[in-house]
Enzyme design. Sequence first.
Site, PDB file in Angstrom:
ATOM      1  N   ARG A  26     -10.880 -65.908  -1.592  1.00 16.47           N
ATOM      2  CA  ARG A  26     -10.996 -66.126  -0.155  1.00 16.47           C
ATOM      3  C   ARG A  26     -12.338 -65.612   0.383  1.00 16.47           C
ATOM      4  O   ARG A  26     -12.962 -66.247   1.237  1.00 16.47           O
ATOM      5  CB  ARG A  26      -9.834 -65.425   0.559  1.00 16.47           C
ATOM      6  CG  ARG A  26      -8.499 -66.109   0.318  1.00 16.47           C
ATOM      7  CD  ARG A  26      -7.304 -65.196   0.479  1.00 16.47           C
ATOM      8  NE  ARG A  26      -6.053 -65.957   0.375  1.00 16.47           N
ATOM      9  CZ  ARG A  26      -5.526 -66.383  -0.784  1.00 16.47           C
ATOM     10  NH1 ARG A  26      -6.130 -66.084  -1.932  1.00 16.47           N
ATOM     11  NH2 ARG A  26      -4.412 -67.095  -0.792  1.00 16.47           N
ATOM     12  N   ASP A 305       3.500 -64.391  -9.113  1.00 17.80           N
ATOM     13  CA  ASP A 305       2.591 -64.294 -10.257  1.00 17.80           C
ATOM     14  C   ASP A 305       2.912 -63.164 -11.211  1.00 17.80           C
ATOM     15  O   ASP A 305       2.187 -62.945 -12.190  1.00 17.80           O
ATOM     16  CB  ASP A 305       1.136 -64.192  -9.763  1.00 17.80           C
ATOM     17  CG  ASP A 305       0.583 -65.542  -9.344  1.00 17.80           C
ATOM     18  OD1 ASP A 305       1.267 -66.560  -9.575  1.00 17.80           O
ATOM     19  OD2 ASP A 305      -0.528 -65.589  -8.788  1.00 17.80           O
TER      20      ASP A 305
END
Length: 422
Positions: A26, A305
């Site tokens: 990001r 994850d």
Amino acid sequence: MKRRIEPTNQIDASLTLPGSKYLANRLVVIAALAENDVRLSNVVDNDDINAAIDGLSRLKYHLERSGDSVMSQPRSHALNRPTEVFTAHSGTFSRFVTAVAALESHLVRVVGSEKMNSRPMAELFDALEQLGVAIDSPNGQLPANITGPVTNYHCKVDGSKSSQYISALLLMAPRLNHEFVLELVGEEVSTQYIDMTVDLMRQFGIRVNKEGRQYRIEKQSSYQGKSLIIPPDPVSSSYFMAAAAINGGRIALETFDFDSLQGEAQFCKVLEAMGCLIERKGESLSVSRLGSLIAVDYDMGEMPDVVQTMAAVACFAEGTTIMRNIAHLAYKESDRIVDTATELQKLGANVEFGSDYLAVTGGAQLSGTDVDTYDDHRMAMSLALVGSRIPNVIINDANVVSKSFPNYFDKLAEIGIDSTIL
């Protein structure tokens, strides 16, 4: 490249890990779009981040890596010709750069690896078309031709397959020079990653308002300049916590990000429920196990994850560990439900699964064999943990870890888990 993992004895080690790739993914986009200089430190050196830096540079943004730092300067010239961006295996960057490309007046062709080109993009393409962007794509996937600019400023997006669609649209919005409204439809997944995006945008000067099912970004100047040190990655940390849980002993993770918005930062609490001792000492997190591991039943929707990491730990727990609310894992680098079950079953594990869950019953007699990674870095890293306890586990295509954690096997060696390249 194949690697045979060598079983270890009880672990007793301390470790420092590189910065979070989730934050870096990001932050390099924010840095590129910023109107002032940005300096990012402790940037992980992996395939995904390097693909992002290269791809944004091809769009004439000024990003330069030096060691573990990335510096950016404001873009001086707009794109003046059709351009192609290669995103390799990165689903995150593929979604983010597609939205960034929508800011351009010239065609941008976004192309991924063969694996990436099979992953879903249709929901993001649909949202961009609502914004007036032309999308030419086969079957809602990459490769795709993106021709902007954005001419409408209100769209709806379905985030039920990936939160990255929402993050992508939010990240590019400050460059529109217009109020932007993003309306959510469907039940969005991995909402902590959207929160992470919004938090980083605010740190760089952008006001993001959430009103019910809408995000609203006022017309305002773009991202401001800033220097930022990226804290370690909670998902990378999970493998070393799991190594201590599986083998017994203790692992101390230095400078753990206790303030992380990422759901996976709570994985230590899962291990605590399974019987591990969790201790905070200043900025360090210590995980140790002296007794037996106990199976748990856990909603993993906000920490997707680490599902494969948890599945590896579950092989050595007493009882059946159930990981629920994971349907979206079918759309990751591999089908992380079916493929994880398949590889653990090769090792002799007792595994059941459905469209939304994975259940592993510990205590089975495991034996080493060759296991496949499906071009999925997290498959390789998780299966290596089983090999830290069971002899002769051989990881096929082990170099796939370069996507997120190129020196993973070196870090395993630092805590006493050696491996041999075959």
